[in-house]
Enzyme design. Structure first.
Site, PDB file in Angstrom:
ATOM      1  N   GLN A 111       0.839  -1.211   0.000  1.00  0.00           N
ATOM      2  CA  GLN A 111       0.000   0.000   0.000  1.00  0.00           C
ATOM      3  C   GLN A 111       0.868   1.252   0.000  1.00  0.00           C
ATOM      4  OE1 GLN A 111      -0.631   1.802   3.370  1.00  0.00           O
ATOM      5  NE2 GLN A 111      -1.327   3.513   2.101  1.00  0.00           N
ATOM      6  N   HIS A 237     -11.667   4.025   4.960  1.00  0.00           N
ATOM      7  CA  HIS A 237     -10.548   3.938   5.899  1.00  0.00           C
ATOM      8  C   HIS A 237     -11.031   3.442   7.275  1.00  0.00           C
ATOM      9  CE1 HIS A 237      -6.305   5.431   5.394  1.00  0.00           C
ATOM     10  NE2 HIS A 237      -6.245   5.165   6.681  1.00  0.00           N
ATOM     11  N   ARG A 240     -12.077   6.145   9.830  1.00  0.00           N
ATOM     12  CA  ARG A 240     -11.056   6.882  10.594  1.00  0.00           C
ATOM     13  C   ARG A 240     -10.760   8.262  10.035  1.00  0.00           C
ATOM     14  NH1 ARG A 240      -7.762   3.901  13.803  1.00  0.00           N
ATOM     15  NH2 ARG A 240      -5.806   4.874  13.207  1.00  0.00           N
ATOM     16  N   ARG A 292      -9.425  -4.329  11.536  1.00  0.00           N
ATOM     17  CA  ARG A 292      -9.340  -4.397  13.004  1.00  0.00           C
ATOM     18  C   ARG A 292      -9.353  -5.814  13.584  1.00  0.00           C
ATOM     19  NH1 ARG A 292     -12.293   0.184  11.753  1.00  0.00           N
ATOM     20  NH2 ARG A 292     -11.620   2.156  12.673  1.00  0.00           N
TER      21      ARG A 292
HETATM   22  C1  FNR Z   1      -5.966   1.665   8.999  1.00  0.00           C
HETATM   23  N1  FNR Z   1      -6.161   1.765   7.626  1.00  0.00           N
HETATM   24  C2  FNR Z   1      -5.098   2.098   6.812  1.00  0.00           C
HETATM   25  N2  FNR Z   1      -5.264   2.131   5.473  1.00  0.00           N
HETATM   26  C3  FNR Z   1      -4.222   2.393   4.650  1.00  0.00           C
HETATM   27  O1  FNR Z   1      -4.411   2.408   3.445  1.00  0.00           O
HETATM   28  N3  FNR Z   1      -2.982   2.610   5.171  1.00  0.00           N
HETATM   29  C4  FNR Z   1      -2.732   2.597   6.513  1.00  0.00           C
HETATM   30  O2  FNR Z   1      -1.593   2.781   6.941  1.00  0.00           O
HETATM   31  C5  FNR Z   1      -3.831   2.370   7.372  1.00  0.00           C
HETATM   32  N4  FNR Z   1      -3.665   2.387   8.726  1.00  0.00           N
HETATM   33  C6  FNR Z   1      -4.691   2.011   9.552  1.00  0.00           C
HETATM   34  C7  FNR Z   1      -4.474   1.920  10.917  1.00  0.00           C
HETATM   35  C8  FNR Z   1      -5.498   1.448  11.749  1.00  0.00           C
HETATM   36  C9  FNR Z   1      -5.242   1.361  13.214  1.00  0.00           C
HETATM   37  C10 FNR Z   1      -6.753   1.057  11.188  1.00  0.00           C
HETATM   38  C11 FNR Z   1      -7.845   0.496  12.052  1.00  0.00           C
HETATM   39  C12 FNR Z   1      -6.965   1.174   9.830  1.00  0.00           C
HETATM   40  C13 FNR Z   1      -7.471   1.427   7.027  1.00  0.00           C
HETATM   41  C14 FNR Z   1      -7.554  -0.053   6.677  1.00  0.00           C
HETATM   42  O3  FNR Z   1      -6.761  -0.366   5.566  1.00  0.00           O
HETATM   43  C15 FNR Z   1      -8.986  -0.469   6.305  1.00  0.00           C
HETATM   44  O4  FNR Z   1      -9.503   0.402   5.326  1.00  0.00           O
HETATM   45  C16 FNR Z   1      -9.933  -0.529   7.494  1.00  0.00           C
HETATM   46  O5  FNR Z   1      -9.281  -0.950   8.670  1.00  0.00           O
HETATM   47  C17 FNR Z   1     -11.083  -1.491   7.183  1.00  0.00           C
HETATM   48  O6  FNR Z   1     -12.047  -1.442   8.156  1.00  0.00           O
HETATM   49  P1  FNR Z   1     -12.146  -2.515   9.374  1.00  0.00           P
HETATM   50  O7  FNR Z   1     -11.999  -3.901   8.787  1.00  0.00           O
HETATM   51  O8  FNR Z   1     -11.061  -2.164  10.327  1.00  0.00           O
HETATM   52  O9  FNR Z   1     -13.519  -2.237   9.891  1.00  0.00           O
END
Ligand code: FNR
Length: 341
Positions: A111, A237, A240, A292
């Protein structure tokens, strides 16, 4: 997890409405299962971008695994390997990308964040390509960090021994709105944010497939397809960034309708059960990503924890397929799910 890590990994932005609706949208979906079909030879395997997947899900890229377990991303990669599931390695990995790649032969997706300029972003992509990553995901929905109140209230800070080690040589383009109460945020960041022209340039210049992650609007999805993205990931995301953004499951059907059946549309956000994967596929996703729950597995038991969560999800998905009368993922059709929104 410590309370601070709990706030960092599990919180959404603002009132956490978007992270909540990501999950609750799946509970508004109702499966109408089919009975008495011949399920011999059934399999959860699928093919995405010409790559065979043991089941239609991947580990979503998330930052700083070493906050949860030592080692971090290499443990997650081992857990993924044990279940033949791919991990998408975050640009904000807390371990060197070549070390993670070496322990996870199956995990060859990387990514990318926009690194402030075309050249810097291309340089990061080429670093990962040189380490053996083959498929790239450019995240476009977090040009600035969302306002994550729970994390701020918990006093979350990265400890000195955890950092985005692969980005050390790049100037940090990130800017948190709470850093400077006097600031005009546009003045700080607008000039270094990418536009469609920059992303089109990257896709054209870089020699490997690039998917765009963080699309919710059908017109953006169509634009991604037009500029040659290898696929898209419908995502907010994990709630978030922009609170009040729509649930990804609700955003998915109009996007799939706009792009047609052949184009690789993946999605993530709120998937907690194997049957959720089935629902996302019925609504048109080719595969999903899971964030998560993997972080929780890693926190509890390292690579074994990750492997265990993946096994549970795989088994639940296979059972959901069987109970719905689907021998293959192609049998998971739109009419299997009624979405009440
Ligand atoms: C993320 N996500 C994320 N996405 C990305 O493209 N680069 C990143 O560095 C991160 N970092 C990140 C940290 C944390 C703590 C979380 C929870 C999420 C988003 C991640 O790729 C994804 O889109 C979501 O986590 C999907 O949702 P669920 O499965 O957590 O509900």
């Amino acid at each position: 997890m410590s309370p601070r890590n709990h706030a960092y990994f599990l919180a959404g932005a603002g009132d956490e409405q978007t992270s909540a609706v990501n999950e609750s949208a799946f509970r508004q979906a109702h499966v109408t299962p089919r009975m008495l079909r011949d399920l011999r030879g059934g399999t959860p395997e699928t093919t995405v971008l010409g790559q065979k997947l043991a089941a239609p899900f991947l580990i979503a890229p998330f930052a700083y695994h070493r906050l949860l377990h030592q080692p971090g991303e290499t443990a997650t990669a081992r857990g993924a390997e044990a279940q033949s599931i791919k991990m998408v390695l975050s640009a904000q990995s807390s371990e060197p990308l070549d070390e993670v790649r070496a322990v996870g032969p199956g995990s060859d997706w990387f990514q990318l964040h926009w690194m402030g300029s075309r050249q810097a972003t291309l340089e990061l992509a080429q670093m990962a390509l040189a380490a053996g990553f083959t498929t790239f995901v450019l995240t476009i929905d977090a040009p600035v960090q969302g306002v994550r109140d729970r994390e701020i209230e918990a006093g979350f800070r990265l400890p000195p021994d955890v950092s985005a080690v692969n980005l050390a040589k790049f100037a940090s383009p990130s800017f948190s709105p709470r850093d400077d109460a006097q600031s005009v945020i546009f003045d700080h960041v607008a000039q270094i944010l990418p536009t469609w022209a920059d992303v089109a340039w990257l896709i054209e210049t870089f020699q490997a497939p690039v998917l765009l992650k963080g699309i919710l609007h059908p017109e953006d999805a169509a634009q991604a397809q037009r500029i040659g993205a290898a696929g898209i990931i419908v995502s907010n995301h994990g709630g978030r960034v922009l609170d009040r953004a729509s649930a990804t499951l609700s955003a998915l059907p109009p996007i799939v309708e706009r792009l047609g059946p052949g184009y690789p549309v993946l999605m993530d956000g709120g998937i907690r059960r194997g049957v959720d994967i089935l629902i996302a596929l019925a609504l048109g996703a080719k595969a999903v990503l899971i964030g998560r729950p993997i972080a929780c597995g890693l926190a509890v038991a390292g690579d074994l924890g990750v492997s265990h969560v993946l096994r549970l999800l795989s088994d639940e998905f296979e059972i959901a397929m069987l109970l719905s009368g689907c021998a293959t993922v192609q049998d998971i059709r739109r009419d299997l799910v009624y979405l009440k929104l």
